[in-house]
Write a protein that holds these residues in place. Structure first.
Motif, PDB file in Angstrom:
ATOM      1  N   HIS A 176      38.882  49.934  42.504  1.00 53.49           N
ATOM      2  CA  HIS A 176      37.288  50.678  43.342  1.00 53.49           C
ATOM      3  C   HIS A 176      37.736  51.954  43.773  1.00 53.49           C
ATOM      4  O   HIS A 176      39.059  52.273  44.149  1.00 53.49           O
ATOM      5  CB  HIS A 176      37.186  49.722  44.408  1.00 53.49           C
ATOM      6  CG  HIS A 176      36.823  48.365  43.848  1.00 53.49           C
ATOM      7  ND1 HIS A 176      35.699  47.874  43.037  1.00 53.49           N
ATOM      8  CD2 HIS A 176      37.768  47.150  44.251  1.00 53.49           C
ATOM      9  CE1 HIS A 176      36.016  46.436  42.856  1.00 53.49           C
ATOM     10  NE2 HIS A 176      37.046  46.079  43.591  1.00 53.49           N
ATOM     11  N   THR A 181      30.552  46.200  46.008  1.00 52.25           N
ATOM     12  CA  THR A 181      29.242  45.768  46.649  1.00 52.25           C
ATOM     13  C   THR A 181      28.671  46.477  47.885  1.00 52.25           C
ATOM     14  O   THR A 181      27.651  46.733  48.183  1.00 52.25           O
ATOM     15  CB  THR A 181      29.109  44.263  47.049  1.00 52.25           C
ATOM     16  OG1 THR A 181      30.351  43.924  47.843  1.00 52.25           O
ATOM     17  CG2 THR A 181      29.158  43.218  45.710  1.00 52.25           C
ATOM     18  N   CYS A 182      29.918  47.018  48.350  1.00 53.44           N
ATOM     19  CA  CYS A 182      29.565  47.912  49.663  1.00 53.44           C
ATOM     20  C   CYS A 182      29.045  49.201  49.311  1.00 53.44           C
ATOM     21  O   CYS A 182      28.638  49.913  50.125  1.00 53.44           O
ATOM     22  CB  CYS A 182      30.925  47.970  50.411  1.00 53.44           C
ATOM     23  SG  CYS A 182      32.358  48.928  49.353  1.00 53.44           S
ATOM     24  N   ASN A 220      26.992  40.454  40.304  1.00 55.41           N
ATOM     25  CA  ASN A 220      27.634  39.636  41.171  1.00 55.41           C
ATOM     26  C   ASN A 220      27.255  38.230  41.494  1.00 55.41           C
ATOM     27  O   ASN A 220      25.926  38.400  41.862  1.00 55.41           O
ATOM     28  CB  ASN A 220      28.155  40.651  42.419  1.00 55.41           C
ATOM     29  CG  ASN A 220      29.272  40.377  43.127  1.00 55.41           C
ATOM     30  OD1 ASN A 220      29.432  39.056  43.283  1.00 55.41           O
ATOM     31  ND2 ASN A 220      29.851  41.229  43.452  1.00 55.41           N
ATOM     32  N   ARG A 238      29.000  35.185  49.211  1.00 51.53           N
ATOM     33  CA  ARG A 238      29.428  35.922  50.530  1.00 51.53           C
ATOM     34  C   ARG A 238      29.330  37.474  50.322  1.00 51.53           C
ATOM     35  O   ARG A 238      29.350  38.353  51.279  1.00 51.53           O
ATOM     36  CB  ARG A 238      30.811  35.608  50.906  1.00 51.53           C
ATOM     37  CG  ARG A 238      31.962  36.105  50.136  1.00 51.53           C
ATOM     38  CD  ARG A 238      33.428  35.798  50.448  1.00 51.53           C
ATOM     39  NE  ARG A 238      34.397  35.594  49.128  1.00 51.53           N
ATOM     40  CZ  ARG A 238      34.634  36.788  48.797  1.00 51.53           C
ATOM     41  NH1 ARG A 238      34.470  38.185  49.245  1.00 51.53           N
ATOM     42  NH2 ARG A 238      35.484  36.756  47.603  1.00 51.53           N
ATOM     43  N   LEU A 239      29.085  38.084  48.953  1.00 50.57           N
ATOM     44  CA  LEU A 239      29.045  39.463  49.018  1.00 50.57           C
ATOM     45  C   LEU A 239      27.624  39.891  48.634  1.00 50.57           C
ATOM     46  O   LEU A 239      27.330  41.045  48.862  1.00 50.57           O
ATOM     47  CB  LEU A 239      29.870  39.685  47.617  1.00 50.57           C
ATOM     48  CG  LEU A 239      31.376  39.594  47.398  1.00 50.57           C
ATOM     49  CD1 LEU A 239      32.139  39.771  46.524  1.00 50.57           C
ATOM     50  CD2 LEU A 239      31.961  40.484  48.745  1.00 50.57           C
ATOM     51  N   HIS A 298      38.787  38.410  37.678  1.00 53.13           N
ATOM     52  CA  HIS A 298      39.737  37.430  38.496  1.00 53.13           C
ATOM     53  C   HIS A 298      39.910  35.983  37.877  1.00 53.13           C
ATOM     54  O   HIS A 298      39.932  35.045  38.666  1.00 53.13           O
ATOM     55  CB  HIS A 298      39.562  37.365  39.787  1.00 53.13           C
ATOM     56  CG  HIS A 298      39.253  38.823  40.586  1.00 53.13           C
ATOM     57  ND1 HIS A 298      39.749  40.003  39.574  1.00 53.13           N
ATOM     58  CD2 HIS A 298      38.384  39.366  41.450  1.00 53.13           C
ATOM     59  CE1 HIS A 298      39.342  41.006  40.333  1.00 53.13           C
ATOM     60  NE2 HIS A 298      38.662  40.684  41.324  1.00 53.13           N
ATOM     61  N   ARG A 333      37.980  33.155  39.599  1.00 63.66           N
ATOM     62  CA  ARG A 333      38.395  32.684  40.915  1.00 63.66           C
ATOM     63  C   ARG A 333      38.676  30.997  40.697  1.00 63.66           C
ATOM     64  O   ARG A 333      38.216  30.268  41.660  1.00 63.66           O
ATOM     65  CB  ARG A 333      37.501  32.765  41.914  1.00 63.66           C
ATOM     66  CG  ARG A 333      37.399  34.425  42.204  1.00 63.66           C
ATOM     67  CD  ARG A 333      36.842  34.631  43.287  1.00 63.66           C
ATOM     68  NE  ARG A 333      37.599  34.263  44.486  1.00 63.66           N
ATOM     69  CZ  ARG A 333      38.157  35.131  45.468  1.00 63.66           C
ATOM     70  NH1 ARG A 333      37.986  36.396  45.544  1.00 63.66           N
ATOM     71  NH2 ARG A 333      39.109  34.263  46.341  1.00 63.66           N
ATOM     72  N   PRO A 358      39.385  44.971  48.470  1.00 58.38           N
ATOM     73  CA  PRO A 358      38.478  44.587  49.691  1.00 58.38           C
ATOM     74  C   PRO A 358      38.586  43.216  49.959  1.00 58.38           C
ATOM     75  O   PRO A 358      38.925  42.520  49.196  1.00 58.38           O
ATOM     76  CB  PRO A 358      37.068  44.980  48.933  1.00 58.38           C
ATOM     77  CG  PRO A 358      37.399  44.841  47.405  1.00 58.38           C
ATOM     78  CD  PRO A 358      38.730  45.407  47.183  1.00 58.38           C
ATOM     79  N   ASN A 359      38.280  43.088  51.429  1.00 53.36           N
ATOM     80  CA  ASN A 359      38.180  41.587  51.928  1.00 53.36           C
ATOM     81  C   ASN A 359      39.301  40.701  51.861  1.00 53.36           C
ATOM     82  O   ASN A 359      39.267  39.492  51.885  1.00 53.36           O
ATOM     83  CB  ASN A 359      36.984  40.645  51.020  1.00 53.36           C
ATOM     84  CG  ASN A 359      35.724  41.374  51.505  1.00 53.36           C
ATOM     85  OD1 ASN A 359      35.307  41.502  52.535  1.00 53.36           O
ATOM     86  ND2 ASN A 359      34.589  41.579  50.531  1.00 53.36           N
TER      87      ASN A 359
HETATM   88  C1  0GY Z   1      37.107  42.416  43.998  1.00 50.02           C
HETATM   89  C2  0GY Z   1      36.646  41.720  45.001  1.00 50.02           C
HETATM   90  C3  0GY Z   1      35.953  41.358  45.850  1.00 50.02           C
HETATM   91  C4  0GY Z   1      34.790  42.054  46.432  1.00 50.02           C
HETATM   92  C5  0GY Z   1      34.073  42.978  45.472  1.00 50.02           C
HETATM   93  O1  0GY Z   1      32.237  44.259  44.966  1.00 50.02           O
HETATM   94  C6  0GY Z   1      32.945  43.682  45.804  1.00 50.02           C
HETATM   95  O2  0GY Z   1      32.690  43.740  46.898  1.00 50.02           O
HETATM   96  O3  0GY Z   1      34.328  43.000  44.057  1.00 50.02           O
HETATM   97  C7  0GY Z   1      35.984  40.292  46.824  1.00 50.02           C
HETATM   98  O4  0GY Z   1      35.614  40.300  47.979  1.00 50.02           O
HETATM   99  O5  0GY Z   1      36.402  39.318  46.330  1.00 50.02           O
HETATM  100  O6  0GY Z   1      37.084  42.430  42.876  1.00 50.02           O
HETATM  101  O7  0GY Z   1      37.204  43.783  44.488  1.00 50.02           O
END
Ligand code: 0GY
Length: 299
Positions: A34, A78-79, A127, A131-132, A182, A185, A255-256
């Motif tokens: 990112h 997402t941010c 997404n 939580r996102l 991922h 998950r 992130p996170n």
């Molecule tokens: C990742 C994982 C996360 C976040 C995002 O778009 C995002 O905010 O993808 C996460 O918090 O697990 O792939 O970057």
């Protein structure tokens, strides 16, 4: 003082990762990473659920060289919501060495999609991680998938294993190539031969258009670095059963993550544990990402 001060419980990326021992093959692609901001130039989205540390494109290029990769696939996080300006800025300043995955709303125009394509976007991300984001309606996602299929883009989906039963039929019905972030998950404390991961394997077996990123051991692992041992059987299984449908990425700037920030060099050193032959490594890091993101270079 910036309006975009990172969350107090946020960890920033490792500023000095170790040099990996594993050398990626020529033309290797980091296919999940990112760029964040900088927030003062590319404001974070008002609807975001977290405020990250700035992670600008220049640092991503530096990391790419240091780790031994040639190209990046930058995934909209997402941010930044559906404001793809930071992503587009990185792509158009990458000398052709980055392509991207955007987030779009149903109201996106054909001209806007064309402009994203010209900048180097080749996919959209949906997404489903609660939580996102607040979930988008399925019919609007389906309509977007149908529109981007015409551009020969794909859809990237992000969800957690516990939610797969709810989405299995919807994902199976998507009319394009689909890439799962991922490995969906998995809960890696469970049995890789058990029903939860079994459902994910079934998703890939029944749908030859569905791919998986075998990324993010640092997010999934309970055993932790340096070897992320508990993730290995899951990732290895996917790489060995679906060698032509897997991608790998650092997920920089991670992130996170609240408990530990990974050393990106160790993440690269995890690759030979999950892709055990040179052929599997070349497919994972070169052939497969080129097929999706630089198809014009594939003969
Ligand atoms: C990742 C994982 C996360 C976040 C995002 O778009 C995002 O905010 O993808 C996460 O918090 O697990 O792939 O970057």
């Amino acid at each position: 003082m910036s309006n975009f001060t990172m969350d107090p419980n946020w960890l920033c990326f490792d500023p000095a990762p170790t040099k990996p021992t594993f050398r990626p093959p020529p033309h290797a692609v980091d296919a999940h990473c990112h760029v964040f901001g900088p927030g003062d130039s590319f404001p974070y989205a008002p609807e975001r659920k977290y405020t990250p540390c700035d992670a600008p494109k220049e640092l991503l290029w530096k990391l790419r060289e240091f780790l031994g990769f040639e190209r990046n696939v930058i995934v909209q996080a997402t941010c930044h919501g559906a404001d793809n300006r930071a992503l587009v800025d990185a792509l158009v300043n990458s000398n052709g060495r980055a392509r991207g995955v955007a987030t779009v709303r149903p109201s996106v125009t054909d001209a806007e999609l064309q402009a994203l394509h010209a900048a180097g976007v080749r996919g959209v991300r949906f997404n489903f991680v609660k939580r996102l984001v607040d979930a988008a309606p399925r019919d609007s996602m389906l309509a977007i998938a149908e529109r981007v299929a015409a551009l020969n883009w794909h859809v990237v989906i992000y969800f957690e294993a516990a939610d797969l039963p709810e989405y299995f039929d919807f994902f199976s019905a998507l009319p394009v190539t689909v890439v799962v972030d991922h490995m969906g998950r998995p809960d890696v404390t469970r049995d890789p031969d058990g029903p939860e991961f079994g459902l994910f394997l079934r998703l890939l077996r029944e749908n030859p258009n569905i791919w998986s990123k075998v990324s993010c051991p640092e997010r999934l692992s309970q055993s932790g670095p340096p070897q992320y041992t508990d993730v290995v059987p899951f990732a290895r299984r996917i790489v060995e059963e679906f060698p032509d449908r897997v991608l790998w990425g650092t997920d920089w700037p991670h992130p996170n993550l609240k408990s530990h920030m990974p050393d990106d060099g160790l993440l690269v050193d995890h690759i030979p544990a999950i892709a055990r032959t040179e052929t599997l490594q070349r497919k994972l890091l070169v052939d497969n990402p080129l097929k999706l993101y630089w198809p014009e270079e594939v003969r």
